[in-house]
Scaffold this motif. Sequence first.
Motif: not given
Length: 393
Positions: A266-273
């Motif tokens: 989820g942290a990666r997805l927050r960074e990306r989106y």
Amino acid sequence: MDGAREDGPSGQFDGVEFGAEFGAALDGVRVVGMGESTHGTAEFFRLKHRIFEYLVVEHGFRTFAMEASASAGPAVDAYVRGGAGDGAAVLTGLGFWVWRTREVLDLLEWMRDYNRGRPRAEQVGFVGIDPQRCGASLAHFGEERAGVLAALAEAYPGQLPERREELLTAAKALEAGVRGSGEIPEAGGHEALEAAGRASAEDRRHARILLRAADVVTREPGAEMWRARDGFMADGVDEAVAAGGGAGVAVWAHNGHIGVRGAALGARLRERYGSAYYALGLVFGEGAFRARRMWPGPWRPRVKRPSPVAVNRLGPAREGTLEALLAARAPGTHLVDLRSRADEPWVTETHLTRTHGAYVSRLTYRWNVAPTVPGAEYDGLAYVPVSTPSRPL
């Protein structure tokens, strides 16, 4: 079944309220992470099924991405799009015992029913995002081409650190060879060129999965291993978003993966989106769930064998926990949007909350809690008052 169960955009899906607050929170959201504090709660599975229906019917989502085998995912996708076969068989092929349940099969059958009679562009699809359980990718290349990579078929993260150089070297060589093959048929015209392109793309996809699997299973157990796995799962979500042509993607995984802190998925997805990613954590008040039981520490058997799957029971949540707080706010199943409640003190305070994976310690699982700041970890929460065990197929 036509797919619609609701009484309207602010209505219900089988008794679960999806009010205006939750619907408004999803404006502009492209990826919704649907978590769970256990991998064995029937109510979580059914609720996520209803949430996905809601996302499809009311918000135009078209892809269901799961913490399950990326290698075996296409077989499930073919089934939900009307292909021949057996739903229970393709579900088993995902390689995770926690998903071999009646509740998940019901979701696949709903997807298949929803797709019936619709053009492919309007259908919902399935993808696996976990590089583990890569048997289908090994089978794609065959025993001779796969060679030593056959060891990856049933390996779990951190199981083969002593073979890291060997397996990573073999996986990189296979991936490089596939990338560089790009053979163009000498004859056959346009159709032959298209077929070659599809084969090449499929080769690249399977080689990429094997390289990711080799990386994960050969790392030393610990934080870096889990960081790598979550990173690869985030890459799988990215690929699903790109393939979906702009339609939304719903992601099914544990709370520990979909939360937006640290190096989790989820942290990666927050960074990306950014705010286009919405993390929804699921928790429960009391009841029972399925998980494999392990002996802790020095009492763990030296011979590794699958621990038995057991029904594990928990009493009412202790005062001061996140679960108790949500129960006091509203005793029934409900969803809470945290983005619109950022100024409420409880959203920014630290609370203990339960967390159980596919394995639990047989002696201490009742006290397995972790601190969380709801508004820093999630964008929304779903509360289920009573958990009952998921139903195995």
